[in-house]
Design an enzyme around this catalytic site. Structure first.
Site, mmCIF file in Angstrom:
data_model
loop_
_atom_site.group_PDB
_atom_site.id
_atom_site.type_symbol
_atom_site.label_atom_id
_atom_site.label_comp_id
_atom_site.label_asym_id
_atom_site.label_seq_id
_atom_site.Cartn_x
_atom_site.Cartn_y
_atom_site.Cartn_z
ATOM 1 N N SER A 77 0.830 -1.207 0.000
ATOM 2 C CA SER A 77 0.000 0.000 0.000
ATOM 3 C C SER A 77 0.863 1.255 0.000
ATOM 4 O O SER A 77 2.046 1.224 0.358
ATOM 5 C CB SER A 77 -0.916 0.005 1.230
ATOM 6 O OG SER A 77 -1.644 -1.193 1.291
HETATM 7 C C1 LIG Z 1 -3.519 -3.946 -0.455
HETATM 8 S S1 LIG Z 1 -3.065 -5.548 -0.246
HETATM 9 C C2 LIG Z 1 -2.447 -5.566 1.409
HETATM 10 C C3 LIG Z 1 -1.144 -4.886 1.585
HETATM 11 C C4 LIG Z 1 -0.339 -5.433 2.751
HETATM 12 N N1 LIG Z 1 -0.924 -5.110 4.019
HETATM 13 C C5 LIG Z 1 1.108 -5.019 2.685
HETATM 14 O O1 LIG Z 1 1.632 -4.432 3.630
HETATM 15 O O2 LIG Z 1 1.756 -5.320 1.662
HETATM 16 C C6 LIG Z 1 -4.611 -6.389 -0.020
HETATM 17 C C7 LIG Z 1 -4.449 -7.846 0.250
HETATM 18 O O3 LIG Z 1 -5.680 -8.366 0.681
HETATM 19 C C8 LIG Z 1 -5.756 -9.702 0.251
HETATM 20 N N2 LIG Z 1 -7.155 -10.157 0.297
HETATM 21 C C9 LIG Z 1 -8.143 -9.953 -0.609
HETATM 22 N N3 LIG Z 1 -9.283 -10.531 -0.214
HETATM 23 C C10 LIG Z 1 -9.022 -11.130 0.968
HETATM 24 C C11 LIG Z 1 -9.792 -11.898 1.866
HETATM 25 N N4 LIG Z 1 -11.081 -12.163 1.625
HETATM 26 N N5 LIG Z 1 -9.194 -12.367 2.983
HETATM 27 C C12 LIG Z 1 -7.880 -12.105 3.236
HETATM 28 N N6 LIG Z 1 -7.099 -11.387 2.417
HETATM 29 C C13 LIG Z 1 -7.661 -10.888 1.295
HETATM 30 C C14 LIG Z 1 -5.159 -9.664 -1.135
HETATM 31 O O4 LIG Z 1 -4.733 -10.940 -1.546
HETATM 32 C C15 LIG Z 1 -4.026 -8.663 -0.953
HETATM 33 O O5 LIG Z 1 -2.816 -9.295 -0.708
#
Ligand SMILES: C[S@@+](CC[C@H](N)C(=O)[O-])C[C@H]1O[C@@H](n2cnc3c(N)ncnc32)[C@H](O)[C@@H]1O
Length: 447
Positions: A77
């Site tokens: 992010s």
């Molecule tokens: C914006 S990224 C997160 C960034 C992360 N916190 C970092 O520091 O790199 C969003 C993440 O949410 C995950 N995601 C999407 N849907 C999800 C779900 N239902 N449960 C858990 N993770 C999910 C995606 O695979 C993705 O890796």
């Protein structure tokens, strides 16, 4: 390698790049606390983005690390947004934290740095490949003790509960009861929550009555959740270009009738209500979506051009007649001629909503309501009344609303706006712009 400014020691390029990034985040008010600053300085973001050049890893931008059909499904992010959310979380040593959306593992490492060895960090991602790579990144960075889990975050992670903080780094359209059930008494849930076409980073405190009440709200624009909990509310493409996204409950709109209405020359009526580009999405745009039926957004094509000659942009607030209306039409509102125009938003990636600011000393001066089609004039009257009501309420922006989350099965108390999600009622009350402590903080920050 090179000299650090004024330092009699060698610093690496990555250290210098990180220092410059953090200095910028402090200067612009995104980082406000010593704890968040220390974590940002200590945790090397480039180790969580091993394929990215240093300048990419330390730019204040989201970095996509996974795409499906060209659409980002995971990213590190944007540092600004990460800082804003860590400040919203109000972390301290010893807290137990659950993160949903492990991604690269960078945010989990920052959280682990702040809560320290006496705290506990669990992070969950739905994608096993990302969980693997996050584990590698954490190991490379020497971060130990973070519990990594693969699963659908809508279930939380009962094994580590209760948590003092639960943070989603992925957008949600709902407040799942599992998250509330896994919060410790007095705990805080922080999530990018979709509210009628806006996304707000909502810090919600759990009260003794079991309700969640907002501590702070901030505009944001995160990738949305995948999996069974995902909501599929894509905008409808219009035959003449652009797309329409009706965000209120109800029948939606007929794209063919809307496109036909947009093809006719509009009528235009100016309003004295000051509407700046920053108000379009989470200011008046959100107000309209919360208070008027048939509200939505008219979206630009990928080239950034809005339909019907409305110029460059990403979205304009609209009121539209429902499918089957005898006199179809729509009304739009755009910032007036004395405000900077042409601002574009950056879509659904992990970035703070860009909110262009007016030139110093130039307040937004009015706006224009345009009406299209035979049903347009009536909608135009409603648009003007809504503008007046928004101005009378103090022109609230996204951070100025107070949000209470009530479980879905319970009776719905009265509120200025009630949004029903599958598991909750979102009750929203506006405050005048900048009147709350937290919105005052947000106003000092330029997105
Ligand atoms: C914006 S990224 C997160 C960034 C992360 N916190 C970092 O520091 O790199 C969003 C993440 O949410 C995950 N995601 C999407 N849907 C999800 C779900 N239902 N449960 C858990 N993770 C999910 C995606 O695979 C993705 O890796």
């Amino acid at each position: 390698m090179g000299w650090g400014s004024g330092q009699t020691r060698w610093v690496s390029d990555v250290d210098r790049a990180r220092a410059e990034l953090v200095d910028g985040l402090v200067a612009t008010g995104r980082i406000r606390s010593a704890a968040v600053e220390e974590a940002f300085r200590a945790v090397p973001r480039h180790l969580f983005l091993p394929d990215a050049p240093t300048e990419t890893a330390y730019a204040d931008d989201a970095v996509a690390v996974q795409r499906v059909d060209g659409v980002p499904t995971s990213s590190a992010s944007q540092p600004s947004m990460v800082a804003i959310m860590l400040e919203q979380l109000d972390l301290r040593a010893g807290l137990r934290v659950l993160e949903i959306g492990a991604g690269t593992g960078w945010n989990a490492a920052l959280v682990a740095r702040i809560v320290g060895p006496s705290g506990q960090v669990t992070t969950v991602d739905i994608d096993p490949h990302l969980v693997d790579s996050a584990g590698r990144h954490l190991a490379t960075a020497g971060v130990t003790g973070v519990r990594l889990r693969c699963g659908d975050g809508v279930a939380g992670e009962p094994d580590g509960a209760p948590y003092d903080r639960i943070v989603l780094t992925v957008g949600s359209d709902d407040v799942w009861p599992e998250w509330v059930g896994q919060l410790a008494p007095g705990g805080r849930l922080l999530l990018p929550l979709s509210v009628r076409g806006s996304q707000l980073s909502a810090a919600l405190d759990l009260g003794p009555d079991g309700l969640l009440r907002s501590h702070s709200l901030r505009s944001c624009g995160f990738i949305r959740m995948r999996g069974p909990g995902a909501v599929d509310d894509v905008p409808v493409a219009l035959p003449g270009g652009g797309a329409l996204w009706v965000v209120t409950d109800g029948p939606g709109a007929d794209p063919v009738a809307v496109a036909a209405a947009l093809a006719d020359p509009p009528g235009t009526v100016a309003s004295p209500v000051g509407l700046g580009p920053a108000d379009v999405r989470d200011g008046f745009g959100l107000w309209l979506a919360l208070t008027e039926p048939g509200a939505g957004r008219l979206l630009a094509d990928p080239d950034g051009e809005l339909p019907a000659g409305l110029g460059p942009g990403s979205a304009v607030p609209v009121l539209v007649t429902p499918t089957g209306a005898a006199a179809p039409g729509l009304a739009t509102v755009t910032p007036g001629p004395h405000t900077p125009s042409g601002a574009r938003t950056q879509g659904r990636t992990c970035v703070p909503t860009p909110q262009p600011v007016c030139e110093p000393g130039r307040a937004p001066a009015g706006c224009e309501v345009r009406v299209f089609g035979p049903g347009g004039p009536e909608l135009g009257h409603r648009m003007h009344r809504a503008l007046d009501a928004w101005a009378a309420a103090g022109s609230p922006g996204g951070p100025d609303w107070v949000l209470t989350v009530v479980p879905g099965g319970s009776p719905v108390p009265t509120a200025t706006a009630v949004v029903r999600t599958p598991h909750a009622h979102l009750l929203l009350e506006p405050q005048a712009r900048g009147s709350s402590t937290t919105s005052g903080i947000s106003r000092s920050v330029r997105f």
